[in-house]
Design an enzyme around this catalytic site. Structure first.
Site, PDB file in Angstrom:
ATOM      1  N   ASP A  54     -19.008 -14.463  -8.258  1.00  0.00           N
ATOM      2  CA  ASP A  54     -19.828 -13.404  -7.666  1.00  0.00           C
ATOM      3  C   ASP A  54     -21.262 -13.446  -8.176  1.00  0.00           C
ATOM      4  O   ASP A  54     -22.206 -13.277  -7.411  1.00  0.00           O
ATOM      5  CB  ASP A  54     -19.242 -12.032  -8.028  1.00  0.00           C
ATOM      6  CG  ASP A  54     -17.953 -11.777  -7.273  1.00  0.00           C
ATOM      7  OD1 ASP A  54     -17.535 -12.679  -6.505  1.00  0.00           O
ATOM      8  OD2 ASP A  54     -17.373 -10.694  -7.456  1.00  0.00           O
ATOM      9  N   GLU A  56     -23.017 -15.865  -9.230  1.00  0.00           N
ATOM     10  CA  GLU A  56     -23.743 -16.999  -8.670  1.00  0.00           C
ATOM     11  C   GLU A  56     -24.167 -16.673  -7.228  1.00  0.00           C
ATOM     12  O   GLU A  56     -25.280 -16.952  -6.797  1.00  0.00           O
ATOM     13  CB  GLU A  56     -22.806 -18.206  -8.698  1.00  0.00           C
ATOM     14  CG  GLU A  56     -23.451 -19.540  -8.844  1.00  0.00           C
ATOM     15  CD  GLU A  56     -24.158 -19.732 -10.181  1.00  0.00           C
ATOM     16  OE1 GLU A  56     -25.111 -20.503 -10.187  1.00  0.00           O
ATOM     17  OE2 GLU A  56     -23.783 -19.097 -11.186  1.00  0.00           O
ATOM     18  N   LYS A 136     -15.768   2.004 -10.779  1.00  0.00           N
ATOM     19  CA  LYS A 136     -15.890   1.159  -9.597  1.00  0.00           C
ATOM     20  C   LYS A 136     -14.718   0.190  -9.607  1.00  0.00           C
ATOM     21  O   LYS A 136     -14.692  -0.770 -10.375  1.00  0.00           O
ATOM     22  CB  LYS A 136     -17.217   0.405  -9.587  1.00  0.00           C
ATOM     23  CG  LYS A 136     -17.370  -0.414  -8.328  1.00  0.00           C
ATOM     24  CD  LYS A 136     -18.762  -0.972  -8.166  1.00  0.00           C
ATOM     25  CE  LYS A 136     -18.926  -1.580  -6.781  1.00  0.00           C
ATOM     26  NZ  LYS A 136     -18.008  -2.695  -6.541  1.00  0.00           N
ATOM     27  N   GLU A 194     -10.324   2.838  -2.348  1.00  0.00           N
ATOM     28  CA  GLU A 194     -10.185   1.431  -2.674  1.00  0.00           C
ATOM     29  C   GLU A 194      -8.710   1.085  -2.841  1.00  0.00           C
ATOM     30  O   GLU A 194      -7.988   1.773  -3.560  1.00  0.00           O
ATOM     31  CB  GLU A 194     -10.932   1.186  -4.002  1.00  0.00           C
ATOM     32  CG  GLU A 194     -11.373  -0.216  -4.226  1.00  0.00           C
ATOM     33  CD  GLU A 194     -12.695  -0.572  -3.553  1.00  0.00           C
ATOM     34  OE1 GLU A 194     -13.271   0.280  -2.825  1.00  0.00           O
ATOM     35  OE2 GLU A 194     -13.140  -1.714  -3.741  1.00  0.00           O
TER      36      GLU A 194
HETATM   37  O1  D41 Z   1     -14.501   2.202  -6.691  1.00  0.00           O
HETATM   38  C1  D41 Z   1     -15.226   1.749  -5.803  1.00  0.00           C
HETATM   39  N1  D41 Z   1     -15.188   0.469  -5.513  1.00  0.00           N
HETATM   40  C2  D41 Z   1     -16.131   2.659  -5.032  1.00  0.00           C
HETATM   41  C3  D41 Z   1     -16.697   2.198  -3.859  1.00  0.00           C
HETATM   42  C4  D41 Z   1     -16.395   3.987  -5.447  1.00  0.00           C
HETATM   43  N2  D41 Z   1     -15.846   4.491  -6.571  1.00  0.00           N
HETATM   44  N3  D41 Z   1     -17.202   4.773  -4.707  1.00  0.00           N
HETATM   45  C5  D41 Z   1     -17.765   4.328  -3.547  1.00  0.00           C
HETATM   46  N4  D41 Z   1     -18.543   5.170  -2.848  1.00  0.00           N
HETATM   47  C6  D41 Z   1     -19.103   4.773  -1.710  1.00  0.00           C
HETATM   48  C7  D41 Z   1     -19.952   5.748  -0.954  1.00  0.00           C
HETATM   49  C8  D41 Z   1     -20.941   6.392  -1.869  1.00  0.00           C
HETATM   50  C9  D41 Z   1     -20.683   5.064   0.146  1.00  0.00           C
HETATM   51  C10 D41 Z   1     -19.061   6.803  -0.386  1.00  0.00           C
HETATM   52  C11 D41 Z   1     -17.524   3.003  -3.082  1.00  0.00           C
HETATM   53  C12 D41 Z   1     -18.137   2.644  -1.860  1.00  0.00           C
HETATM   54  N5  D41 Z   1     -18.914   3.542  -1.209  1.00  0.00           N
HETATM   55  C13 D41 Z   1     -18.003   1.332  -1.233  1.00  0.00           C
HETATM   56  N6  D41 Z   1     -17.120   0.413  -1.493  1.00  0.00           N
HETATM   57  C14 D41 Z   1     -17.328  -0.643  -0.685  1.00  0.00           C
HETATM   58  C15 D41 Z   1     -18.360  -0.386   0.100  1.00  0.00           C
HETATM   59  C16 D41 Z   1     -18.784   0.862  -0.225  1.00  0.00           C
END
Ligand code: D41
Length: 694
Positions: A54, A56, A136, A194
């Site tokens: 990623d 890279e 995340k 997710e």
């Molecule tokens: O845990 C995640 N990967 C995560 C992805 C997260 N905790 N919050 C997210 N919040 C958003 C918004 C702010 C647009 C509602 C996201 C993502 N988006 C997201 N994941 C992939 C594209 C966007």
């Protein structure tokens, strides 16, 4: 197949890889970057088979972005910088999201976050902004559509506007409620979150893939994507996927919560899994503090995260801020340093483990991976080296996940030098020179010397003996054992208990105090449990769980020592291979002698009476109906019966539980009518598990 998807003016011949133009020729460089990125994008998102790390990819992507910013005339509509998401496989019908699924901007450095906070507070004209912070997850973004509280459709994010309908597969994910836990559900609710896989579940899946000769998944995101793209949802059902909710799309028939933290609280009430590691903080300082705290916790988390996410907490303020391109201004991901990196293989050597297992290890040009310098990485076994086709001289992707040993994910075909050398398995043990043998049905080659001849096996066995979950001798680490064996001070575990203060204190890097501590720890370890003792012996195929089961079943060591293979087979979860391994270990006079010496040295445990396995379901009658997500009817019945329960064909007042799966019919209705407890598969498994632990 890739070239015609991505053919551009710069790439006319499908197989000819254009020379890499340098920055002195911006148009050629931009075209080359676009081709590269498109190719990697396809490998990653469509084939679930990443071709570069990623980090890279991000580097190339940022270079192209910068180039396009400096030379706007080079920007073309189909540049990878102009597209969020990826191509969809055509096998799943397309779903258009009612509200687009936005993407998330990201930053790596503290300065990026300070700048984000500044933009937000200036945009809102507030000095100290309140943020909701969360993890995340490294998975796949998905939209779950609930109508009147019932899950009716699940779709991947796709390009944000349109995704793939993966409802059938999503229904197998046990973490996702098929019905929201409320009597007053909203008319329509789009839950965003997710889908991912826990580390342990991914390891299990990869072990199965390996056994089946199938491709292993490089990370939980690929595993989740690969599993959701299964055309046969029974395969998906065998893979334990998880879900965490973090956003909302369309909401009708209920008030939108006033803040992100309130949204997640509401989700939790509705039975949706939400991140537990979350907080509400103030200002950039609060954000960075959260980042640091999570970074420390990260290795111990059961899942992979690639960063944390910060969101302006107030929904009203979120709306006030609006969007940039397709990412909201109110949120940002703060990513951890990449856990994958590119480096070269300088050599492949083998290591000898405690059971003689020979593990090929790649010696690497030192490289920083997730903040740690990595110089070697495991290649697991010979077959793995062949399957991954790793050669000396190759450029490879190295991965370090949490606290696990770094591993080589794949080599980069484009970078293989002409003089790359394939790995040759040695025929003799590098430590004791005994022949290396490989049994036909085993993936692993072993040194045939045994611990008597092979110092590597002796060291491994001793380290296992003193390890935390075995005899738990604190302070007796790698370096001490290494010295004790190399200086021929000890040979077996029993010798440990004969160690005197002098011998220990004279070793390198041992102070009197530490020698004393080691002796005290050894003394303390003598008082143990039978299960720990059995585990500490290091019998092949006898892990902690089997050791516990053996201790429980036989109750004392004498009974175990005398057990025949047939009697061993009566122990729960012990099959022929394990039974044979135990019997052959206990039949070796060297081992029985060791056991006697250990007991003579004072190693002891409380004796306990043999009890029969509890039968938690004794007297209970179960009725199975419908199709369960993962268990067949026979498997479910077997589990119930093993726990002492009975399985009946029809529901009556005497029925204790009805276990209902998909398309359950009249039996379920009858059970509801009679007020009989209804379980789904996960509730049944949970019930079994709770009892097993007692
Ligand atoms: O845990 C995640 N990967 C995560 C992805 C997260 N905790 N919050 C997210 N919040 C958003 C918004 C702010 C647009 C509602 C996201 C993502 N988006 C997201 N994941 C992939 C594209 C966007």
């Amino acid at each position: 197949m890739q070239p015609d998807l991505f053919s551009t003016a710069s790439q006319t011949d499908a197989n000819a890889k254009p020379e890499e133009p340098d920055a002195s020729n911006p148009p050629a460089r931009a075209a080359w970057l676009r081709d590269e990125l498109n190719r990697h994008n396809y490998a990653y998102h469509v084939l679930d088979n990443p071709s570069i790390p990623d980090a890279e990819y991000d580097k190339l992507f940022r270079e192209l972005q910068a180039l396009e910013a400096a030379h706007p005339e080079l920007l073309v509509v189909d540049s990878p910088t102009q597209r969020v998401g990826a191509l969809a496989l055509s096998a799943f019908p397309q779903v258009t999201h009612s509200v687009p699924m936005l993407s998330l901007g990201n930053g790596f450095e503290d300065e990026d976050i300070i700048a984000f906070d500044r933009r937000v507070s200036e945009g809102l004209n507030i000095t100290e902004v309140e943020y909701a912070t969360e993890l995340k997850f490294d998975g796949l973004a998905i939209n779950l559509r609930y109508e009147d509280g019932v899950l009716v459709e699940a779709a991947t994010r796709g390009d944000g506007a349109t995704g793939e309908n993966v409802t059938t597969n999503i229904r197998t994910v046990r973490a996702i409620p098929l019905r929201l836990h409320t009597k007053t559900p909203p008319k329509v609710l789009d839950v965003r979150g997710e889908v991912m896989m826990y580390k342990a579940d991914l390891a299990k899946l990869n072990a199965r893939q390996r056994d089946a000769g199938a491709k292993e998944f490089a990370n939980p995101r690929n595993a989740a994507a690969g599993s959701l793209r299964q055309l046969d949802s029974r395969i998906t059902a065998q893979r334990t996927l998880r879900f965490f909710a973090y956003g909302v799309g369309l909401l009708e028939g209920a008030e939108m919560p006033v803040s992100h933290s309130a949204l997640l609280d509401w989700y939790a009430e509705l039975g949706l899994p939400v991140c537990t590691e979350r907080a509400v903080v103030k200002g950039a300082a609060g954000l960075l503090e959260f980042y640091k705290a999570v970074g420390q916790k990260r290795p111990g988390l059961p899942y992979e995260i690639d960063g944390v996410v910060y969101k302006v907490n107030s929904v009203e303020q979120q709306q006030q801020l609006g969007f940039v391109s397709r990412a909201p201004r109110y949120a940002i991901a703060h990513k951890f340093p990449a856990e994958e990196a590119l480096t070269t293989v300088q050599g492949i050597e083998v290591q000898v483990g405690r059971t003689g297992a020979i593990t090929p290890v790649a010696r690497l040009a030192p490289v920083l991976v997730g903040g740690v310098t990595v110089t070697n990485a495991t290649l697991h076994n010979e077959d793995e080296v062949r399957r991954k086709d790793i050669q000396i001289g190759d450029t490879v992707i190295v991965r370090r996940a949490g606290d696990v040993i770094p591993e080589v994910v794949a080599y980069v075909p484009e970078k293989r030098p002409a003089d790359a050398q394939p790995f040759v398995m040695p025929t003799a043990c590098p430590v004791c020179n005994s022949p290396i043998v490989k049994l036909e049905d085993e993936a692993i080659a072993r040194c045939s010397g045994g611990w008597v001849k092979c110092a590597a096996q002796r060291k491994g066995g001793l380290l296992h003996f003193v390890s935390r979950r075995a005899m738990d001798v604190e302070g007796l680490g790698d370096q001490l054992v290494e010295q004790l064996v190399d200086k021929h001070i000890i040979t077996t575990a029993a010798d440990l208990y004969k160690l005197g203060f002098r011998a220990l204190a004279e070793l390198d890097r041992m102070a009197d105090k530490s020698a004393q501590n080691v002796l005290a720890a050894l003394e303390k370890s003598k008082s143990t449990t039978l299960a720990r003792f059995i585990y500490a012996l290091g019998i092949r195929h006898v892990g902690e769980a089997t050791a516990k089961e053996l201790a429980r079943h036989f109750g004392n060591l004498e009974a175990l020592l005398q057990a025949s293979e047939e009697q061993l087979l009566e122990v729960a979860d012990i099959g022929p291979v394990v039974a044979q391994s135990i019997r052959s270990f206990l039949s070796d006079p060297l081992n029985t002698e060791l056991i006697e010496q250990l007991q003579a040295a004072g190693v002891r445990w409380p004796e306990h009476v043999v009890e029969n396995k509890p039968k938690p379901f004794a007297g209970k009658t179960f009725v199975l109906t419908g199709t369960l997500p993962t268990l067949s009817r026979d498997q479910a019945a077997e589990k119930i019966e093993a726990a002492g329960g009975k399985v009946a064909g029809s529901v009556s007042k005497k029925t204790s539980y009805v276990v209902a799966g998909a398309e359950a019919g009249s039996k379920l209705a009858k059970a509801e009518e009679l007020g009989i407890a209804i379980l789904d598969e996960s509730a049944l498994l949970q019930l079994l598990e709770t009892h097993e632990q007692n």
